[in-house]
Write an enzyme that holds these catalytic residues in place. Structure first.
Site, PDB file in Angstrom:
ATOM      1  N   LYS A  75       0.895  -1.626  -0.234  1.00 41.26           N
ATOM      2  CA  LYS A  75      -0.304   0.173   0.305  1.00 41.26           C
ATOM      3  C   LYS A  75       0.501   1.048  -0.171  1.00 41.26           C
ATOM      4  O   LYS A  75       1.974   1.860   0.493  1.00 41.26           O
ATOM      5  CB  LYS A  75      -0.917  -0.229   0.632  1.00 41.26           C
ATOM      6  CG  LYS A  75      -2.440   1.043   1.331  1.00 41.26           C
ATOM      7  CD  LYS A  75      -2.940   0.715   2.408  1.00 41.26           C
ATOM      8  CE  LYS A  75      -3.926   1.373   2.908  1.00 41.26           C
ATOM      9  NZ  LYS A  75      -4.841   0.856   3.755  1.00 41.26           N
ATOM     10  N   SER A 150      -9.708   1.299   2.045  1.00 40.03           N
ATOM     11  CA  SER A 150      -8.420   2.103   1.586  1.00 40.03           C
ATOM     12  C   SER A 150      -7.437   0.919   0.858  1.00 40.03           C
ATOM     13  O   SER A 150      -6.567   1.983   0.060  1.00 40.03           O
ATOM     14  CB  SER A 150      -8.114   2.794   2.135  1.00 40.03           C
ATOM     15  OG  SER A 150      -7.463   2.501   3.769  1.00 40.03           O
ATOM     16  N   SER A 174     -10.499  -1.616   5.348  1.00 39.21           N
ATOM     17  CA  SER A 174      -9.298  -1.440   4.347  1.00 39.21           C
ATOM     18  C   SER A 174      -9.104  -2.401   3.503  1.00 39.21           C
ATOM     19  O   SER A 174      -8.558  -2.387   2.498  1.00 39.21           O
ATOM     20  CB  SER A 174      -8.487  -0.792   4.413  1.00 39.21           C
ATOM     21  OG  SER A 174      -9.866   1.155   5.163  1.00 39.21           O
TER      22      SER A 174
END
Length: 473
Positions: A75, A150, A174
């Protein structure tokens, strides 16, 4: 309707087994995955950065660890030495780490090759991976739909086969939201199980214990493999499923929007009971009330930081000016982040704790429930829930549905696992894909911290039951 079926692609474990072939070459494997990423990047935009040269350089000095040669993504908010963390914002001053975060260092030491960084929503705070710096990430199963957030970019790369696994973070779903929407596995560990140093954001308050770093994979066995590297621990042998309790949540406040979600949940329950797990009903009466208290707690810990970050890059930021930009089609920040700030300035202003004493009382409510639910699960309990009550919606719809006041019965199962700090794994139900859209439902298994080995064993049984035979892990 997409023909992509992530379960039919080789998982990380299968890729490792391919090393036994006489003609196997790590460089060819990496180039093949980079080529897949090149193919999907223009259409789906999952990577904020493709680390092509860096990945090639890693091959030259690759450790012979348990992840040897596996191409992966991390990420954008997880620190890599020399790579800027922007959280997708044009306002925030980029953070350039001088060294790898512990999670990145651990997967590198285990031999994984980081070839991309996954795109995120601005400030990683919504369930749609879109931001003004890198743009919109699209679902590989249907590009007209959200990939989730996310950790959306990483889920897309895993689902499409561009990487063997991804590493994301999860504060209110997320990891599990994008895993569910993209038809792959997402594991949110307990908050303290995997080190978060060097990862963004750094949260000083109680909600830091909601945040966890974990893997996104194509199989449960891969989730176990990568989790052991991330956590730096070897899990004990799993107990037989017949020694475990299967917790049914009585009167849990969730509501499915598609029949396939209930079908997958029923099939998962049947499979676990067939292997001898003992069904037990427990009430989760506090879920609805605590859902309303999550936003005030988050705002107490994060709202001031958001404004500080929006002004950290030297540009002025004022909410009213941004409202005008949003209305006139010239947004400076992502629509989802703007909705958070509007909520904070209106409803959130009335509910956010106004004093340290109020904040402590609110924290006390969460801690009491955390202790209660951990006690219910104990050392042998596995809670079975839907991951969510919906399938991947069209772009824009997820923010409208998730960023609204009051109990959200489609998302309430996700949130429980964060504020109670419970390990949770999302498993796709491809055998029950929605006939109209082809999208898979997702079920979630939950345990108390310390019982991860049993959780993953139960999840592997569920994956076998919910996966068509040709793709069973």
């Amino acid at each position: 309707m997409s023909t992509l079926q992530p379960y039919a692609l080789p998982d990380a474990t299968a890729l490792l087994q391919q090393r036994q072939q006489d003609d196997f070459c790590l460089e060819k494997q990496l180039n093949r995955h980079l080529g897949l990423l090149d193919d999907i990047q223009p259409r789906l935009n999952p990577a904020s950065h493709v680390l092509r040269q860096e990945a090639m350089d890693q091959l030259a000095t690759l450790p012979d660890g348990v992840l040897h040669g596996l191409p992966c993504s991390v990420k954008e908010t997880l620190g890599i030495a020399g790579q800027a963390i922007t959280a997708g914002s044009n306002y925030m001053r980029p953070i350039v780490p001088g060294e790898d975060s512990p999670v990145v260092a651990r997967i590198k030491a285990a031999g994984a090759v980081i070839m991309a960084r996954g795109n995120v929503p601005e400030f990683a705070m919504t369930a749609e991976s879109s931001n003004p710096r890198y743009g919109l990430t699209r679902n590989p199963l249907d590009p007209s739909r959200v990939a989730g957030g996310s950790s959306g970019g990483d889920a897309v790369m895993v689902a499409s086969g561009a990487v063997a696994f991804g590493v994301g973070s999860d504060i209110l779903g997320s990891i599990r939201i994008p895993a569910a929407f993209c038809g792959v596995v997402g594991f949110k560990p307990a908050s303290a199980a995997v080190p978060k140093q060097g990862c963004w954001p750094t949260i000083a308050g109680f909600t830091d214990s909601w945040l966890a770093v974990g893997p996104i994979t194509r199989s449960v066995r891969d989730a176990r493999l990568v989790y052991q590297v991330l956590s730096g621990q070897t899990l004990p042998e799993a107990p037989p499923l017949r020694t475990l309790r299967l917790i049914d949540a009585d009167a849990f406040p969730w509501r499915p929007e598609s029949a396939c979600i209930e079908q997958a949940l029923a099939a998962a329950r049947t499979a676990l009971l067939a292997d001898g797990m003992q069904a037990e009903q427990q009430r989760f009466d506090e879920v609805a009330a605590l859902y309303d208290l999550m936003a005030p707690m988050l705002l107490h810990d994060l709202q001031d930081d958001w404004y500080g970050l929006l002004r950290s890059g030297g540009r002025s930021f004022h909410l009213l000016a941004e409202a005008w930009r949003q209305l006139t089609g010239r947004p400076g920040i992502d629509r989802g982040m703007f909705m958070w700030l509007v909520y904070a300035a209106t409803s959130g202003r009335l509910t956010r704790p106004r004093s340290a004493a109020q904040a402590e009382r609110l924290i006390g409510r969460f801690q009491t429930v955390r202790e209660l639910y951990r006690s219910i699960l104990g050392e042998d309990g596995i809670l079975l829930l839907p991951t969510m009550g919906l399938l991947a919606p069209p772009h824009g719809e997820m923010n409208r549905r998730s960023l609204r006041p009051g109990l959200n019965r489609q998302l309430s199962p996700l949130a429980l696992c964060n504020y109670a700090d419970l390990p949770a794994i999302a498993v796709p139900g491809w055998r029950f894909a929605d006939p109209a859209t082809g999208l898979p439902p997702s079920v979630m298994l939950v345990c108390a911290p310390g019982n991860e080995s049993a959780l993953l064993a139960a999840a592997e049984r569920v994956q076998a039951a919910l996966t068509p035979l040709r793709g069973a892990a």
